[in-house]
Design an enzyme around this catalytic site. Structure first.
Site, PDB file in Angstrom:
ATOM      1  N   CYS A  29      22.794 -21.780  22.848  1.00  0.00           N
ATOM      2  CA  CYS A  29      23.098 -20.743  21.862  1.00  0.00           C
ATOM      3  C   CYS A  29      24.042 -21.292  20.802  1.00  0.00           C
ATOM      4  O   CYS A  29      24.506 -22.423  20.887  1.00  0.00           O
ATOM      5  CB  CYS A  29      23.751 -19.541  22.527  1.00  0.00           C
ATOM      6  SG  CYS A  29      25.352 -19.936  23.199  1.00  0.00           S
ATOM      7  N   CYS A  32      27.310 -22.589  21.979  1.00  0.00           N
ATOM      8  CA  CYS A  32      27.241 -23.935  22.547  1.00  0.00           C
ATOM      9  C   CYS A  32      27.414 -24.959  21.428  1.00  0.00           C
ATOM     10  O   CYS A  32      28.134 -25.951  21.558  1.00  0.00           O
ATOM     11  CB  CYS A  32      25.881 -24.189  23.205  1.00  0.00           C
ATOM     12  SG  CYS A  32      25.487 -23.060  24.526  1.00  0.00           S
ATOM     13  N   ASP A 438      18.361 -35.673 -18.372  1.00  0.00           N
ATOM     14  CA  ASP A 438      18.462 -36.980 -19.009  1.00  0.00           C
ATOM     15  C   ASP A 438      17.136 -37.217 -19.740  1.00  0.00           C
ATOM     16  O   ASP A 438      16.108 -36.673 -19.353  1.00  0.00           O
ATOM     17  CB  ASP A 438      18.671 -38.030 -17.908  1.00  0.00           C
ATOM     18  CG  ASP A 438      18.599 -39.429 -18.448  1.00  0.00           C
ATOM     19  OD1 ASP A 438      19.242 -39.683 -19.475  1.00  0.00           O
ATOM     20  OD2 ASP A 438      17.888 -40.265 -17.850  1.00  0.00           O
ATOM     21  N   ASP A 640      18.067 -40.241 -13.603  1.00  0.00           N
ATOM     22  CA  ASP A 640      17.441 -41.281 -12.784  1.00  0.00           C
ATOM     23  C   ASP A 640      18.199 -42.596 -12.775  1.00  0.00           C
ATOM     24  O   ASP A 640      17.886 -43.489 -11.994  1.00  0.00           O
ATOM     25  CB  ASP A 640      15.996 -41.538 -13.268  1.00  0.00           C
ATOM     26  CG  ASP A 640      15.974 -42.218 -14.622  1.00  0.00           C
ATOM     27  OD1 ASP A 640      16.904 -41.980 -15.416  1.00  0.00           O
ATOM     28  OD2 ASP A 640      15.043 -42.989 -14.871  1.00  0.00           O
ATOM     29  N   ASP A 644      23.669 -42.055 -15.023  1.00  0.00           N
ATOM     30  CA  ASP A 644      23.681 -40.603 -14.804  1.00  0.00           C
ATOM     31  C   ASP A 644      24.514 -40.222 -13.565  1.00  0.00           C
ATOM     32  O   ASP A 644      24.700 -39.039 -13.293  1.00  0.00           O
ATOM     33  CB  ASP A 644      22.251 -40.078 -14.589  1.00  0.00           C
ATOM     34  CG  ASP A 644      21.371 -40.321 -15.798  1.00  0.00           C
ATOM     35  OD1 ASP A 644      21.871 -40.127 -16.918  1.00  0.00           O
ATOM     36  OD2 ASP A 644      20.207 -40.715 -15.615  1.00  0.00           O
TER      37      ASP A 644
END
Length: 752
Positions: A29, A32, A438, A640, A644
């Site tokens: 559960c 736990c 970008d 990318d 950036d």
């Protein structure tokens, strides 16, 4: 901090801190999960531990020098275990899950078979003395053999002063059984007081059966939520064929080494990452790029594990094997994301941690209240209501509400080429109201291509000049030369022999044809310096092309400009549509680029972006994102490149393009393994749907308890005489968990 600092910080961190997901066994559960997390969090050398109850894993950040057996010992102390030493922990966990499922199924089936006669006796022959003894005999194996795990786990928890769902089940069924056994052995005790000695074997056994059934359904549903990982793992073949001493030999994938030559036949999956050394073929790389068209692979080109060879056989040299392949990295990223916790889940965990003691207190208060105010049947009512409160308040549904929705959401993303690194970004995505894109590699292809080639009016021998141009650009190392070579190759031009090739730094190249004519390829400055004349028509054309933000290359020979070529980074086909969709969804879309203003303006106009920033440095990109945040925007940054990275780290939601740099993908919380920008609105839509799913789950989990606990405590009794039977409470509790999991699985059917 600039990009270089980020790289150094990443490398430094990688040397000292390890981050790994381990399978955990024995959890039943949310409480736990809280116990395991707490124990690991206090273990020396562990910086952070985050348990995902839904997929039974723990994501641990720990000192690389730490002995992993310390982690295992810490968890074993409180009755659980983690798998740290297996060669393939996922496979071991899969095997254990299967065994666990079979075990629960067996226990549930036998519990149900033995409970049925007890239920019938309890309902229809409650005053039959022999029936009570039969019920006692049948109830013992149900509670203490098929349901023994509840009592064992409750005792383990109690040793450390903790309580979980098993504590509730063990207490409720144990009390009901002991009370019934006392009444079976000593009925005269109640009879002497003028009261009927009722037994509740059916309540205790039905609770065990219903909760076991609920767990069985949960296990079945949980195995469905991790299907994305299974699909990804299934992409990798189990064996491969190596070429050693000129002979072909089949070996398991775990035995392959870097540098070995591997043979791939038509239709086979590529087993590891490598470089083609012999032969050629077309390979379906859609699992990495999202592009449906197979890509031609010839000598020296890279191939990736999990992609599928189409036609033709080839050999390649293994570059990255095991956990280093791109496919393994993708699997790891998805696993870590599924193991991460959404901020709302941390709050839910805290609630679950205090929920069990609170419920036990409510149950005790209920018992005492009924003992004082219950009248003639005070003890019976006190006992039944206290047991019903313990049973109906199980926090299972609460524990499953967020992780199951997150797991299904992340799996759904993986199916659509959206890799989500952590749950937080999935939860935040739906709040985004400003997107910064970008330009290069995000809106545009990131690959310059020749769009036009125009010869001067006086030129007639076009083919011969193209062959010389091909030969010169073929030897040039300038990035734009590749675009020219590719353009001429597509026109079926073959290079000719040239002499005295020279590169003129920053300006272009020079060479001689076999007839001794000097040729130049380069920029306008080079033409001016060398006194190369250009006719008026070409001159007018150049002015127009530059206004369209195209780069012009000049090809001169014999003192005159023979031709001009225009180069530009093409805008992706999907960019305009995706940007329009984002704007239609009420988001402000911005573009940032290091390029000049003229190029930025041209690109932004073509894709319909009104706000753009040109000639920005990496740090200025991050500053721009910060300014948007300070104005109250929730910002998503899409990029990318390494340049950036700062802006990605600053943004609330960071999205990297999969073909970009490793650093950008490392920093970003989401990675698109496709060049299609339409994946961005899809990712944000997925976030919205997942958050709605989490809220619905939490609503159902709380509403069951908010309504169920007062009814179980007997709140309706003074009004209409209704008391909730503990076995009905058990069924309601099991149904709440199953309904939450089913609601999460519903996310699988949404259309993105």
């Amino acid at each position: 901090m600039d990009a270089i600092d980020i790289i150094e910080d990443t490398e430094r961190k990688a040397k000292t801190v390890s981050k790994k997901s381990f399978p955990v066994t024995g959890m039943t559960c949310a409480a736990c999960a809280s116990s395991v997390e707490s124990m690991l969090g206090h273990t020396e050398g562990v910086y952070n531990a985050s348990v995902n109850f839904a997929n039974s894993t723990v994501l641990v950040e720990y000192d690389s020098a730490m002995d992993l057996s310390d982690l295992q010992n810490a968890v074993r102390q409180i009755g659980y275990d983690i798998i740290v030493d297996a060669e393939d922990p996922t496979e071991v966990q899969e095997e254990l899950s299967k065994k666990h499922y079979v075990s629960i199924k067996k226990r549930t089936l036998w519990s149900a078979i033995l409970t049925l006669p007890i239920f019938l006796l309890g309902m229809f022959f409650m005053d039959w003395v022999l029936g009570r003894w039969i019920s006692l005999v049948l109830a013992v194996p149900i509670l203490f053999w098929f349901g023994r795990s509840f009592f064992i786990n409750a005792l383990k928890q109690a040793r450390f002063g903790k309580a979980n769902m098993d504590t509730l089940v063990a207490l409720s069924t144990g009390i009901a059984f002991l009370f019934s056994a006392f009444n079976t052995f000593f009925p005269e005790f109640w009879l002497s007081k003028g009261m009927e000695p009722h037994v509740y074997y059916e309540a205790a056994t039905v609770i065990i059966t219903f909760i076991s059934l609920g767990k069985l359904l949960e296990e079945k549903a949980k195995s469905n939520t991790s299907s994305a990982i299974k699909k990804l793992i299934g992409l990798q073949p189990k064996t491969l064929k190596v070429i050693a001493n000129g002979e072909e030999r089949e070996i398991p994938i775990s035995s392959v080494k870097v540098g070995q030559t591997i043979l791939v036949r038509p239709g086979e999956k590529i087993p590891v990452d490598g470089t083609v050394s012999k032969g050629s073929s077309y390979v379906d790389e859609s699992m990495i790029t999202g592009e449906p068209v197979p890509v031609e692979k010839t000598k020296d080109e890279k191939v990736f594990a999990g992609t599928v060879n189409q036609k033709g056989s080839f050999q390649f040299v293994a570059d990255r094997v095991g956990g280093e392949t791109l496919l393994s990295q993708i699997i790891k990223m998805v696993q870590e994301a599924q193991g991460s916790k959404a901020p709302v889940q941390k709050l839910v965990d805290r609630i679950a941690g205090i929920f069990v003691p609170v419920v036990m207190t409510i149950s005790l208060v209920t018992f005492i209240t009924w003992m004082f105010l219950g009248g003639e049947d005070a003890f019976t009512h006190a006992l039944l209501t206290a047991v019903a409160v313990l049973v109906i308040a199980c926090p299972c549904a609460l524990g499953l509400a967020t992780p199951t929705a997150i797991m299904v959401g992340i799996g759904k993303g993986a199916d659509h080429n959206i890799l989500i690194k952590d749950a937080e970004s999935l939860e935040l995505g739906y709040k985004v109201n400003a997107i910064v894109l970008d330009k290069t590699g995000t809106i545009t292809e990131g690959k310059p291509v020749v769009t036009d080639m125009v010869f001067a009016d006086h030129v007639t021998d076009h083919r011969a000049l193209e062959q010389i141009l091909y030969a010169m650009e073929g030897q040039s190392e300038h990035p734009l030369a590749e675009a020219v070579v590719s353009f001429l190759k597509n026109r079926k031009v073959n290079p000719v022999e040239i002499l005295n090739f020279n590169s003129i730094t920053g300006k272009g190249v020079r060479a001689e044809a076999l007839d001794g004519t000097q040729y130049l390829v380069g920029n306008h400055k080079l033409m001016v310096e060398k006194g190369i004349a250009m006719d008026d028509n070409l001159g007018h054309m150049v002015e127009g092309l530059e206004q369209e933000a195209k780069t012009v290359i000049y090809f001169g020979g014999g003192g005159k400009v023979k031709a001009i070529l225009t180069i530009m980074d093409s805008i992706k086909e999907s960019s305009k549509e995706a940007i329009r969709e984002m704007q239609g969804n009420g988001m402000e879309v911005y573009m940032m680029t290091g390029d000049n203003k003229m190029t930025a303006e041209a690109v932004s106009q073509q894709v319909g972006i009104k706000s753009y920033e040109a000639e920005v440095l990496p740090s200025e990109k991050a500053d721009f994102v910060k300014r948007l945040q300070e104005s109250g925007k929730v910002v998503a940054m899409v990029g990318d490149g390494i340049n950036d990275s700062q802006a990605l780290a600053q943004a609330d939601v960071s999205i990297a393009m999969g073909k970009g740099s490793d650093i950008a993908m490392d920093v970003a919380k989401m990675t698109l393994i496709t060049s299609d920008l339409n994946a961005i609105p899809k990712a944000l839509k997925l976030s919205h749907k997942t958050v709605i799913g989490i809220r619905q789950n939490l609503f159902w989990a709380f509403i069951y308890n908010i309504i169920g606990i007062p009814i179980a405590a007997g709140l309706l009794y003074p009004i209409n005489g209704f008391l909730l039977d503990p076995m009905i409470a058990g069924a309601a509790m099991a149904f709440s968990s199953v309904s939450v999991v089913l609601n999460s699985l519903r996310l699988k059917t949404i259309k993105l």
